[in-house]
Write an enzyme that holds these catalytic residues in place. Structure first.
Site, mmCIF file in Angstrom:
data_model
loop_
_atom_site.group_PDB
_atom_site.id
_atom_site.type_symbol
_atom_site.label_atom_id
_atom_site.label_comp_id
_atom_site.label_asym_id
_atom_site.label_seq_id
_atom_site.Cartn_x
_atom_site.Cartn_y
_atom_site.Cartn_z
ATOM 1 C CE1 TYR A 16 -3.665 2.552 0.627
ATOM 2 C CE2 TYR A 16 -2.888 2.642 2.942
ATOM 3 C CZ TYR A 16 -3.786 3.065 1.987
ATOM 4 O OH TYR A 16 -4.793 4.010 2.048
ATOM 5 C CE1 TYR A 43 -6.032 -4.403 7.951
ATOM 6 C CE2 TYR A 43 -6.996 -2.097 8.177
ATOM 7 C CZ TYR A 43 -5.882 -3.037 8.243
ATOM 8 O OH TYR A 43 -4.618 -2.541 8.935
ATOM 9 C CG HIS A 44 -10.993 0.145 7.636
ATOM 10 N ND1 HIS A 44 -11.252 -0.423 6.401
ATOM 11 C CD2 HIS A 44 -9.692 0.963 7.478
ATOM 12 C CE1 HIS A 44 -10.244 -0.035 5.353
ATOM 13 N NE2 HIS A 44 -9.243 0.772 6.054
ATOM 14 C CE LYS A 97 -8.898 12.101 15.068
ATOM 15 N NZ LYS A 97 -7.725 11.230 15.095
ATOM 16 C CG ASP A 122 -6.356 11.254 12.248
ATOM 17 O OD1 ASP A 122 -6.487 10.090 11.595
ATOM 18 O OD2 ASP A 122 -5.789 11.223 13.346
ATOM 19 C CG HIS A 159 -7.414 6.127 11.248
ATOM 20 N ND1 HIS A 159 -7.248 6.919 9.948
ATOM 21 C CD2 HIS A 159 -7.443 4.690 10.948
ATOM 22 C CE1 HIS A 159 -6.994 5.793 9.069
ATOM 23 N NE2 HIS A 159 -7.371 4.709 9.626
#
Length: 662
Positions: free
Chosen positions: A4, A161-162, A530, A534, A536
């Site tokens: 990636y 996945y996440h 935040k 971003d 996440h």
């Protein structure tokens, strides 16, 4: 076999791709930067500090041309990790292929994948733009377009996945991904854009992107359960008779959540073990695998680090005999029992979500997010108690000096801060030199299509050809669809760590209460912010939940805030501390801005703490700028972090250090 990759500029990323292909990589996996993913141009205020950080900036057709220069797209299998703006990036890709000389017949043979799973963006990754309804329409239009015009393309890669990164258990990971697939297929078939006799072609293009964690047997059984449930759903719900069209097609990136900053050399064996879980069993073998690098918890991997991960796959494929046999787990009663249990639990959870109205309704209600935040909090509690062991983190912590990280500043790749200015200048040059009338006409046509019910892909293609920018395309749709702020899941998360007398949390609760009493004015107040793009938010959410459980009043407004908004909230809420969470590398630009704005707002002594993937040299620079404390992945004890926050509040308010007996 992929890595990636993408960073800095289209030119730099093109060079990296050609180098990786020369080393034996068999496909491309494109990482886009956060402005590209969230529909902002590099000169937007929210893009500051984010341009080229976690991927390549693609602002218009010129960038896409340079990204794939001298790479024949008809020979490539290209995976693009892109969601809210997936339609836009695929349109740019198609136009570049046309410019390389591909006719309609050759375009139809393009192969690759666009991630295009917006549900998991609402839940875990945070690059969503539009509300669930319009987002599902974009997905639907893109799937129907590709089935009709680029039939070898995977228009959606549904990503469990996440979800695992956000704390999902195997049952949640399977159930939420399957519920997303059901929502998407239901919408596609309800749109009337695909005749009933071609339903199998649509189902055959649905692919999945799965996380492989370190619990080997559980992960391998998870993949078997995934395949079994997908076969059942596609056969019984959608009537797909062709077994080839019902095949569970998935790619994998092995777990990045489990990679550690402490003793990072251990990450290599974690990566290998996780890869084996999705390759050893032939009946549950991934079609494509990409591996993270050993040093991703430290910062951006270098080309050599990515090469090491590629070589891991090549050794397995070409030196070992693991791929030469039928399924070596066939007939195992242990495996079968575990798979049966997973299937039963997952089908029950899928039914529960369908009773709520499906995946989109469960997103809007906050159910899915609160379940993930709760599961993650429980996992963090197990790690902190030592019940779940992580070598080098909460056990076997002694270590010899590590030659790989002897010079931390060269153990990762850094992006030149001046890169952003160059990208912005290039964007302005592009706008100055395009046919402005054609660009504006294309945007008007896009808005008109969005306000109606026609497929949005043809209008998007014209925007790409007309020189429209990423931000302009997204803002045109924002004007029609609006934007969406996803539920944070924090308020509904149950207490995961007990505060029994003498426990670490009880000690911190006492510190919080005594400090609040000394300062007066009610409870201690913590703003968790935040800044930037971003998305996440897992770490920020866990800090917010634990601070709440320790007795703080927590102000947490979710992701994607400007420094100006964070400071305004800190002043309005009269907080005692500001905590900033940044994992994208934009801390060097955004944190000093927050500090300066606090000074101008009359709050120069308000302590600011920062957490994220922050190299040691950057951490030292932030402390010199006035940050009270910096926390990185090695600081895994959340209760201890909350205690440190109280200490910083006391120091800032000139209170004596507080020792609370256990």
């Amino acid at each position: 076999m992929r890595t990636y990759a993408g960073h800095s500029t289209a030119e730099a990323s093109n060079e990296l791709y050609r180098r990786n292909l020369a080393k034996g990589q068999t496909g491309l996996s494109v990482a886009f930067d956060l402005p590209t993913q969230t529909g902002y141009d590099p000169d937007h205020v929210l893009a500051r500090g984010e341009v080229g950080r976690v991927g390549v900036p693609v602002s218009h057709l010129g960038d896409m041309r340079r990204l794939f220069q001298d790479i024949p797209l008809e020979q490539m299998n290209t995976s693009m990790t892109i969601n809210a703006t997936a339609m836009w990036l695929l349109a740019l890709y198609q136009v570049v292929a046309e410019e390389q000389g591909l006719d309609e017949e050759a375009i139809a043979k393009l192969s690759g994948t666009t991630q295009n799973d917006i549900v998991k963006e609402y839940l875990s990754r945070g690059t969503h733009v539009f509300p669930p309804g319009p987002s599902l329409r974009l997905t639907t239009d893109m799937i129907t377009y590709t089935v009709n015009h680029i039939p070898k393309w995977n228009p959606i890669n549904i990503c469990s996945y996440h979800l695992q990164e956000a704390g999902a258990t195997p049952v949640q990971e399977i159930s939420y991904a399957m519920s997303t697939a059901i929502a998407v297929l239901d919408a596609v078939f309800a749109s009337g854009q695909v005749p009933d006799e071609r339903r199998g072609e649509v189902v055959a293009r649905i692919s999945f992107f799965v996380n492989a964690g370190v619990r080997f047997v559980e992960e391998m059984c998870k993949m078997r359960a995934f395949g079994r449930i997908w076969d059942k759903v596609t056969r019984e719900r959608y009537g797909i008779e062709n077994p080839k069209q019902r095949r569970f097609r998935y790619g994998v990136q092995v777990n990045s959540l489990g990679l550690t900053e402490a003793q990072p050399e251990n990450n290599v064996q974690r990566i290998v073990l996780e890869m084996l879980a999705v390759t050893l069993s032939k009946d549950a073998r991934a079609r494509a695998v990409q591996l993270p690098a050993w040093n991703e918890a430290l910062g951006l991997p270098r080309p050599w680090d990515q090469q090491w991960s590629l070589r891991i796959q090549q050794v397995l494929a070409h030196e070992s005999d693991l791929l030469e046999y039928e399924d070596i787990f066939a007939g195992s009663h242990v495996i079968e029992a575990k798979v049966d249990a997973l299937v039963t639990d997952c089908l029950a959870e899928i039914d529960r979500i369908q009773e709520m109205g499906g995946a989109m309704a469960a997103v809007e209600s906050g159910y899915l997010k609160s379940q993930l935040v709760s599961a993650h909090a429980e996992r963090r509690a197990r790690i902190e108690s030592g019940e779940e062991k992580i070598v080098g983190v909460n056990c076997f912590e002694g270590t010899e000096p590590n030659p790989l990280t002897a010079d931390l500043d060269t153990a990762i790749m850094t992006v030149d801060p001046a890169n952003e200015d160059r990208v912005v200048r290039s964007l302005h040059d592009w706008r100055d030199n395009r046919d402005e009338v054609r660009a504006q006409d294309a945007l008007s046509a896009l808005k008109k299509a969005a306000a109606g019910d026609t497929n949005l892909f043809p209008a998007t293609l014209e925007c790409a050809r007309a020189g429209v920018t990423t931000g302009e395309w997204a803002w045109a749709l924002r004007d029609v669809f609006g934007e969406f702020r996803a539920p944070t899941g924090v308020s509904g998360a149950p207490v995961a760590v007990t505060a029994e007398t003498g426990s670490p949390l009880a000690v911190v609760r006492e510190k919080v209460a005594r400090t609040a009493a000394e300062l007066g004015g009610g409870r201690l107040r913590l703003l968790v912010g935040k800044p930037g793009l971003d998305g996440h938010s897992n770490g920020a959410e866990q800090i917010a939940v634990r601070a709440r459980d320790a007795g703080f009043e927590v102000v947490y407004q979710g992701i994607r805030l400007t420094p100006e908004q964070i400071v305004a909230a800190a002043v309005a809420e009269d907080v005692h501390c500001v905590g900033l969470s940044i994992l994208s590398g934009s801390h060097a630009a955004l944190v000093p801005d927050v500090l300066e704005r606090l000074r101008r707002a009359g709050a120069p002594d308000l302590p600011v703490i920062v957490g994220g993937i922050i190299p040691s040299a950057d951490a030292a620079e932030l402390r010199r700028a006035g940050v009270a404390a910096v926390f990185t992945p090695k600081d895994f004890g959340i209760t201890e972090i909350i205690g440190r926050i109280v200490d910083e509040i006391r120091t800032a308010n000139k209170l004596d250090p507080l020792e609370v007996p256990a």
